[in-house]
Design an enzyme around this catalytic site. Structure first.
Site, short mmCIF file in Angstrom:
data_model
loop_
_atom_site.label_atom_id
_atom_site.label_comp_id
_atom_site.label_asym_id
_atom_site.label_seq_id
_atom_site.Cartn_x
_atom_site.Cartn_y
_atom_site.Cartn_z
N HIS A 88 0.86 -1.20 0.00
CA HIS A 88 0.00 0.00 0.00
C HIS A 88 0.89 1.24 0.00
O HIS A 88 1.96 1.24 0.61
CB HIS A 88 -0.91 -0.02 1.23
CG HIS A 88 -1.97 1.02 1.17
ND1 HIS A 88 -1.74 2.34 1.47
CD2 HIS A 88 -3.29 0.94 0.80
CE1 HIS A 88 -2.86 3.03 1.29
NE2 HIS A 88 -3.82 2.21 0.89
N GLU A 137 -4.00 2.07 -7.14
CA GLU A 137 -4.38 3.18 -6.27
C GLU A 137 -3.46 4.37 -6.55
O GLU A 137 -2.35 4.44 -5.99
CB GLU A 137 -4.24 2.78 -4.79
CG GLU A 137 -5.20 1.72 -4.35
CD GLU A 137 -5.51 1.82 -2.85
OE1 GLU A 137 -6.69 1.80 -2.51
OE2 GLU A 137 -4.58 1.95 -2.03
P1 13P Z 1 -9.66 6.25 0.50
O1 13P Z 1 -10.82 5.43 -0.04
O2 13P Z 1 -9.92 6.80 1.87
O3 13P Z 1 -9.22 7.27 -0.49
O4 13P Z 1 -8.43 5.24 0.68
C1 13P Z 1 -8.06 4.46 -0.39
C2 13P Z 1 -7.08 3.47 0.08
O5 13P Z 1 -5.95 3.82 0.38
C3 13P Z 1 -7.54 2.07 0.22
O6 13P Z 1 -6.47 1.21 0.40
#
Ligand code: 13P
Length: 256
Positions: free
Chosen positions: A93, A165
């Site tokens: 992450h 992400e």
């Molecule tokens: P948010 O949905 O709060 O933007 O976070 C995304 C995230 O990092 C999920 O792993």
């Protein structure tokens, strides 16, 4: 392929709060065959929640663990300790990469350790805002995908999930912006091309690719219909039960 809705609770909820949330979520959800609902609580809550969860409805994910199975590694929890407790684990992450200094080498070992312990890794990849503005997105994504999967045998590739992400779209980042469906489609296509070039087209089509970054019930439908997207990794919105169940409802609607 199933649609994945994964709630990353990050550093939120006490064990008691996590247990109450799970209780309510289990009550609210029917048994969806086509939707894989996953929640990722803090490590300390995983073991008690694993005794409470109904795995026909919900699976559990770790947010992180260490790649060595045992030894002198003060403060760490191993994937071997989580074997049988967590079904999935988030790996790489951006908060691990940028706050805790994890690099592709460590992430590669974590992905392999998870698979070795029968835990499905959800490998997160994503460019920062400055990488995007310098036109480096494609290189960053390619490096993170190839780097993260270096230790995965070809036969095990179908045991991996990838989550795109973009760091700039995560709600906790200072200047979070919403990613557009076109921006997501372009990177998801690049992830699949990278997989196809390295492992072959057939395998590449089997790897679920999720999107994460400020997902909520109002944008979930648009994100789930982006070509190549097989699910969502939800942060902030997954902490509010009604929003998380609404996102699952949207997923159900999009599929039918
Ligand atoms: P948010 O949905 O709060 O933007 O976070 C995304 C995230 O990092 C999920 O792993």
């Amino acid at each position: 392929m199933k649609t994945y809705i994964v709630g990353n609770w990050k550093l939120n909820f006490t064990v008691g709060e996590a247990s109450i949330y799970l209780h309510k979520l289990l009550k609210a959800l029917p048994n969806y065959r086509d939707i894989e609902v996953v929640v990722a609580p803090s490590t300390i809550a995983l073991q008690p929640l694993s005794l409470q969860v109904d795995r026909h409805k919900i699976k559990l994910a770790a947010q992180n663990a260490f790649y060595r199975d045992y030894g002198a590694f003060t403060g760490e929890t191993s994937f071997s300790q989580l074997r049988g407790i967590a079904d999935y684990t988030i790996v790489g992450h951006s908060e691990r990469r940028y706050i805790f200094g994890e690099n592709d080498k460590m992430i590669e070992k974590k992905v392999a350790a998870a698979i070795r312990n029968k835990i499905t890794p959800i490998l997160c990849v994503g460019e920062t805002e400055s990488e995007r503005s310098f036109g480096e997105t494609a290189d960053v994504i390619r490096d993170q995908v190839i780097g993260g999967l270096t230790d995965v045998a070809d036969d095990d590739l179908d045991k991996v999930v990838i989550a795109y992400e973009p760091v700039w779209a995560i709600s906790s980042t200072k200047a979070a912006k919403l990613a557009t469906p076109d921006e997501i489609a372009e990177v998801v296509a690049l992830i699949r091309k990278t997989l196809a070039d390295t492992y072959g087209k057939e395998v590449a089509e089997k790897v679920p690719v999720l999107f994460g970054g400020s997902v909520n019930p109002s944008n979930a439908g648009a994100y789930l219909t982006v070509p190549g997207v097989n699910g969502l990794l939800v942060g902030g919105s997954s902490l509010i039960l009604s929003e998380f169940t609404d996102i699952i409802e949207v997923a159900k609607r999009v599929r039918s």
